[in-house]
Motif scaffolding. Sequence first.
Motif, PDB file in Angstrom:
ATOM      1  N   ILE A 155    -147.457  33.026 -24.625  1.00  0.00           N
ATOM      2  CA  ILE A 155    -147.003  32.131 -25.685  1.00  0.00           C
ATOM      3  C   ILE A 155    -147.762  30.814 -25.632  1.00  0.00           C
ATOM      4  O   ILE A 155    -148.240  30.393 -24.576  1.00  0.00           O
ATOM      5  CB  ILE A 155    -145.480  31.863 -25.587  1.00  0.00           C
ATOM      6  CG1 ILE A 155    -145.144  31.138 -24.282  1.00  0.00           C
ATOM      7  CG2 ILE A 155    -144.705  33.169 -25.704  1.00  0.00           C
ATOM      8  CD1 ILE A 155    -143.678  30.713 -24.171  1.00  0.00           C
ATOM      9  N   VAL A 194    -147.969  26.808 -28.052  1.00  0.00           N
ATOM     10  CA  VAL A 194    -147.525  26.015 -29.205  1.00  0.00           C
ATOM     11  C   VAL A 194    -148.641  25.815 -30.225  1.00  0.00           C
ATOM     12  O   VAL A 194    -148.386  25.384 -31.351  1.00  0.00           O
ATOM     13  CB  VAL A 194    -146.996  24.634 -28.748  1.00  0.00           C
ATOM     14  CG1 VAL A 194    -145.798  24.779 -27.831  1.00  0.00           C
ATOM     15  CG2 VAL A 194    -148.094  23.809 -28.067  1.00  0.00           C
ATOM     16  N   ARG A 232    -147.774  35.345 -28.832  1.00  0.00           N
ATOM     17  CA  ARG A 232    -146.852  34.753 -29.796  1.00  0.00           C
ATOM     18  C   ARG A 232    -147.083  33.236 -29.903  1.00  0.00           C
ATOM     19  O   ARG A 232    -147.178  32.543 -28.900  1.00  0.00           O
ATOM     20  CB  ARG A 232    -145.400  34.997 -29.383  1.00  0.00           C
ATOM     21  CG  ARG A 232    -145.049  36.459 -29.186  1.00  0.00           C
ATOM     22  CD  ARG A 232    -143.562  36.653 -29.099  1.00  0.00           C
ATOM     23  NE  ARG A 232    -143.207  38.000 -28.683  1.00  0.00           N
ATOM     24  CZ  ARG A 232    -141.974  38.484 -28.704  1.00  0.00           C
ATOM     25  NH1 ARG A 232    -140.967  37.688 -29.117  1.00  0.00           N
ATOM     26  NH2 ARG A 232    -141.717  39.710 -28.298  1.00  0.00           N
ATOM     27  N   HIS A 233    -147.128  32.783 -31.156  1.00  0.00           N
ATOM     28  CA  HIS A 233    -147.158  31.340 -31.406  1.00  0.00           C
ATOM     29  C   HIS A 233    -145.722  30.838 -31.473  1.00  0.00           C
ATOM     30  O   HIS A 233    -144.938  31.283 -32.321  1.00  0.00           O
ATOM     31  CB  HIS A 233    -147.889  31.037 -32.719  1.00  0.00           C
ATOM     32  CG  HIS A 233    -147.711  29.625 -33.167  1.00  0.00           C
ATOM     33  ND1 HIS A 233    -147.305  29.298 -34.444  1.00  0.00           N
ATOM     34  CD2 HIS A 233    -147.848  28.453 -32.494  1.00  0.00           C
ATOM     35  CE1 HIS A 233    -147.223  27.992 -34.549  1.00  0.00           C
ATOM     36  NE2 HIS A 233    -147.538  27.445 -33.378  1.00  0.00           N
ATOM     37  N   LEU A 234    -145.356  29.912 -30.581  1.00  0.00           N
ATOM     38  CA  LEU A 234    -144.019  29.322 -30.568  1.00  0.00           C
ATOM     39  C   LEU A 234    -144.165  27.807 -30.670  1.00  0.00           C
ATOM     40  O   LEU A 234    -144.534  27.153 -29.694  1.00  0.00           O
ATOM     41  CB  LEU A 234    -143.270  29.691 -29.277  1.00  0.00           C
ATOM     42  CG  LEU A 234    -142.978  31.165 -29.040  1.00  0.00           C
ATOM     43  CD1 LEU A 234    -142.205  31.328 -27.737  1.00  0.00           C
ATOM     44  CD2 LEU A 234    -142.190  31.754 -30.201  1.00  0.00           C
ATOM     45  N   ASP A 284    -141.961  25.530 -30.782  1.00  0.00           N
ATOM     46  CA  ASP A 284    -140.980  24.795 -29.982  1.00  0.00           C
ATOM     47  C   ASP A 284    -140.527  25.696 -28.837  1.00  0.00           C
ATOM     48  O   ASP A 284    -139.821  26.682 -29.055  1.00  0.00           O
ATOM     49  CB  ASP A 284    -139.786  24.386 -30.844  1.00  0.00           C
ATOM     50  CG  ASP A 284    -138.825  23.444 -30.113  1.00  0.00           C
ATOM     51  OD1 ASP A 284    -138.928  23.328 -28.873  1.00  0.00           O
ATOM     52  OD2 ASP A 284    -137.975  22.833 -30.784  1.00  0.00           O
ATOM     53  N   THR A 285    -140.939  25.349 -27.629  1.00  0.00           N
ATOM     54  CA  THR A 285    -140.633  26.196 -26.466  1.00  0.00           C
ATOM     55  C   THR A 285    -139.335  25.783 -25.770  1.00  0.00           C
ATOM     56  O   THR A 285    -139.052  26.262 -24.676  1.00  0.00           O
ATOM     57  CB  THR A 285    -141.787  26.158 -25.452  1.00  0.00           C
ATOM     58  OG1 THR A 285    -142.095  24.795 -25.124  1.00  0.00           O
ATOM     59  CG2 THR A 285    -143.030  26.827 -26.028  1.00  0.00           C
ATOM     60  N   LEU A 289    -136.704  29.927 -26.162  1.00  0.00           N
ATOM     61  CA  LEU A 289    -137.613  31.066 -26.132  1.00  0.00           C
ATOM     62  C   LEU A 289    -136.929  32.293 -26.730  1.00  0.00           C
ATOM     63  O   LEU A 289    -135.750  32.545 -26.443  1.00  0.00           O
ATOM     64  CB  LEU A 289    -138.040  31.356 -24.692  1.00  0.00           C
ATOM     65  CG  LEU A 289    -138.763  30.217 -23.961  1.00  0.00           C
ATOM     66  CD1 LEU A 289    -139.112  30.635 -22.531  1.00  0.00           C
ATOM     67  CD2 LEU A 289    -140.012  29.776 -24.705  1.00  0.00           C
ATOM     68  N   PRO A 290    -137.639  33.077 -27.521  1.00  0.00           N
ATOM     69  CA  PRO A 290    -137.041  34.222 -28.214  1.00  0.00           C
ATOM     70  C   PRO A 290    -136.983  35.473 -27.347  1.00  0.00           C
ATOM     71  O   PRO A 290    -137.334  36.578 -27.793  1.00  0.00           O
ATOM     72  CB  PRO A 290    -137.978  34.413 -29.409  1.00  0.00           C
ATOM     73  CG  PRO A 290    -139.314  34.023 -28.869  1.00  0.00           C
ATOM     74  CD  PRO A 290    -139.046  32.864 -27.927  1.00  0.00           C
TER      75      PRO A 290
END
Length: 283
Positions: free
Chosen positions: A96, A98, A122-124, A126-127, A130-131
């Motif tokens: 992941i 940002v 995956r682009h996240l 806001d960490t 976490l999904p």
Amino acid sequence: MQPIHSYSPARRSAANAPAVVDKAMDAQFRAQAGQMGLDPDDRWVGGYVGVEWQGVRHLIEAYAGNVDGAALLEFGCNYAASSIVAATLGASVTAIDVDPGAIALARLNCARYGVADRVDLRHLPDTRRLPFADASFDIILCISVLEYVAPDHLPAVLAEIDRVLKPGGLIIVSGTASRLAPREVHSGRWLVNYWPRAIDRWLLRREPMQRGVNPLPILRAFRRYTNVDLEDRGQSWCRARTAMGQSSAKLRLARALASLTRPFGLSIGMAGSSFSATWRKPA
């Protein structure tokens, strides 16, 4: 999933170094890097996987051993160099970041090395959330990333790292600029680590000056964990650094500093301009 075994150089020496296997994807990677203003031949861009094969590979092997089938999260993957190394060693990797641009280049990087099917990128943005389900990962890598997390976000980020790590799992932190050091390693500025952040506003800077991360919040976040480097008195740390080619003189100095910092709960690798440590979550 197979258990994570103790380190065995004979077993892991059979692993082949990652190599670019897809010329079409390599051409796309180079073109994308150029569009981003990056030199595709730079060691921290196109050569980054080779750098991490001589670096993070030894951390994984020294602390985790055989990672075949292990679920590994790279937090802050940049161009996925460490993720490609981990996938080459047999881990099932989730990576992941940002930065959407970094993720786009990471996808091409994984494809040109032939590990796209083993790295979930995956682009996240806001960490702090976490999904991933609780206890999803056996190993979490934080390689030169925590110093870039906003200080007011860091407690939430560390809580999420704790949440998604399995009981008995490992957190490996390395190459992380320390705010305890007199010289900030990325910018090269002296004493900036000791300046209050309010000074940036007084200097009318649009972006805050780069500073290292204070290791104390990290120590507090993982206080329930076992610090592996304290537990084994730095043997795994030294084994990894020896494999990386660190000189015996530097290793002796690190051991000497560790003997001074150990009474304060600081393990080997936490006294320099960049700090490293590995923690095991309670089972």
